[in-house]
Design an enzyme around this catalytic site. Structure first.
Site, PDB file in Angstrom:
ATOM      1  N   ASP A 226       0.851  -1.192   0.000  1.00 53.46           N
ATOM      2  CA  ASP A 226       0.000   0.000   0.000  1.00 53.46           C
ATOM      3  C   ASP A 226       0.888   1.244   0.000  1.00 53.46           C
ATOM      4  OD1 ASP A 226      -2.985   0.974   0.715  1.00 53.46           O
ATOM      5  OD2 ASP A 226      -1.529   2.237   1.777  1.00 53.46           O
ATOM      6  N   ASN A 234      -3.068  13.038  -3.312  1.00 51.16           N
ATOM      7  CA  ASN A 234      -4.182  13.533  -4.126  1.00 51.16           C
ATOM      8  C   ASN A 234      -4.673  14.888  -3.642  1.00 51.16           C
ATOM      9  OD1 ASN A 234      -4.413  11.459  -6.029  1.00 51.16           O
ATOM     10  ND2 ASN A 234      -5.692  10.206  -4.675  1.00 51.16           N
ATOM     11  N   HIS A 239      -5.281  14.807  -8.383  1.00 56.95           N
ATOM     12  CA  HIS A 239      -5.395  13.412  -8.818  1.00 56.95           C
ATOM     13  C   HIS A 239      -4.445  13.051  -9.966  1.00 56.95           C
ATOM     14  CE1 HIS A 239      -8.697  12.098  -6.224  1.00 56.95           C
ATOM     15  NE2 HIS A 239      -9.149  13.331  -6.322  1.00 56.95           N
ATOM     16  N   ASP A 243      -2.048   9.810  -9.971  1.00 59.18           N
ATOM     17  CA  ASP A 243      -1.894   8.822 -11.049  1.00 59.18           C
ATOM     18  C   ASP A 243      -0.420   8.612 -11.384  1.00 59.18           C
ATOM     19  OD1 ASP A 243      -4.624   8.558 -11.171  1.00 59.18           O
ATOM     20  OD2 ASP A 243      -4.875   9.775 -12.969  1.00 59.18           O
ATOM     21  N   GLU A 269      -4.790   2.288  -4.103  1.00 56.33           N
ATOM     22  CA  GLU A 269      -3.334   2.384  -4.019  1.00 56.33           C
ATOM     23  C   GLU A 269      -2.703   1.091  -3.516  1.00 56.33           C
ATOM     24  OE1 GLU A 269      -4.866   4.324  -0.137  1.00 56.33           O
ATOM     25  OE2 GLU A 269      -5.554   3.938  -2.171  1.00 56.33           O
TER      26      GLU A 269
END
Length: 352
Positions: A226, A234, A239, A243, A269
């Site tokens: 994770d 974010n 965002h 990405d 994630e």
């Protein structure tokens, strides 16, 4: 652009077959002087007029309207003038290649063969009119006979191309259909952002790996990974930056893992890694290598340098343990690694 001679080779027009076609039409080396005179004295000085007359005829044909935009009109005109410049030059491989290209281009544009034949006959008539208007009564029959032979050669080559192209098209269509099916299946199993197997596919791969490890008496572990503080990435950078971080972490994992290791995006994630080895003591070092590489490579995105770390929960498969139970233990270890401060690899205890 198709390389010169590619179509000759593809359609089987080697030198022997070329000579056989020329011989069947009575075209041989003895006609070279006459061919040269045809280009220089009869057709060459009037090639633009012949091309324009042909295009006027073509423009009046209802069936041809769909193929005759302004750009295509100019292409046809230049092509015709070039063809008339080389009329009778049939000794070179390039001449056969050119005629095969003409046939293939018409076929690719879905020009009906009937329209091509009518156009061919019209061009032949225009050339014969030029012969009888230019040549003396003594020489006109020889030049007319030459024009008929050359035009017959062109027509047979184009007809062959239509037939052979259809056969090749069917073969390519089948291959393309198989390729598209493969691409569709592949796309359905990949995460579009990272290019890794998606959750459904990585679960399938994990099941297969578990069966494989047991059949080969290998140890297997499952790692739940994770990205730490991903929500903050974010929220702080947007965002698109998030990405970029996901993509970068996926790239680091590809770099750090071995060829037969399984990796996929589990969701959000989170990533799932499946490792196999003769001894379970190798697993922690692989997971630790991933952690160190991620931490050593901050992600530069949209003008920001974003430090990234990951937490991992590692569970070694026990005999007869189901995949769902193994994932549960790895997920619990991941939760504990995050609770203890993140940026670490924590090994799950054996199940009770």
């Amino acid at each position: 652009m198709i390389p010169v001679l590619d179509l000759c080779k593809r359609f089987g027009f080697d030198r022997r077959r070329q000579q056989a076609r020329l011989g069947a039409l009575g075209i041989d080396a003895s006609l070279r002087p006459l061919c040269l005179r045809l280009r220089r004295e009869v057709v060459g000085p009037h090639k633009e007029a012949v091309a324009q007359a042909f295009l006027r005829w073509l423009g009046a044909q209802e069936d041809a309207q769909r193929y005759l935009g302004d750009a295509q009109h100019d292409v046809l005109y230049r092509g015709l003038v070039g063809y008339l410049d080389r009329l009778g030059d049939v000794d070179a491989d390039a001449a056969f290649e050119e005629r095969l290209r003409v046939g293939l281009s018409h076929w690719m544009l879905d020009v009906p063969v009937s329209l091509f034949v009518c156009g061919h006959q019209t061009l032949q008539q225009l050339l014969l009119e030029r012969v009888f208007a230019t040549c003396s009564a003594a020489e006109a029959p020889a030049f007319a006979s030459l024009v008929l032979r050359l035009m017959a050669l062109d027509l047979t080559l184009v007809a062959d191309t239509y037939r052979l192209a259809q056969v090749h098209h069917l073969v390519r269509s089948l291959k393309s259909q198989m390729d598209e099916t493969h691409k569709f299946k592949l796309k359905a199993t990949l995460d579009p952002l990272t290019g890794l197997p998606n959750r459904a596919r990585v679960m399938e791969l994990a099941e297969e790996a578990l069966l494989d490890a047991r059949s080969r008496r290998l140890s297997l572990c499952l790692v739940m990974l994770d990205i730490d503080h991903f929500k903050q990435v974010n929220d702080s950078y947007g965002h698109p930056a998030g990405d970029d971080v996901l993509t970068a972490v996926a790239g680091v994992m590809r770099e750090a893992l071995r060829g037969d290791d399984v990796i996929g995006r589990y969701g959000g994630e989170e990533f799932l890694i499946v490792l196999r080895a003769p001894r379970p003591d190798e697993f922690w070092s692989v997971a630790e290598r991933v952690r160190l590489l991620v931490a050593a490579k901050p992600v530069v995105t949209h003008g920001h340098r974003v430090p990234v770390t990951v937490s991992q929960g590692l569970a070694v498969a026990e005999p007869q343990e189901a995949l769902a139970a193994l994932i549960g233990r790895a997920d619990a270890a991941l939760y504990e690694a995050k609770r203890q401060g993140r940026n670490r690899v924590l090994v799950a205890p054996p199940s009770r």
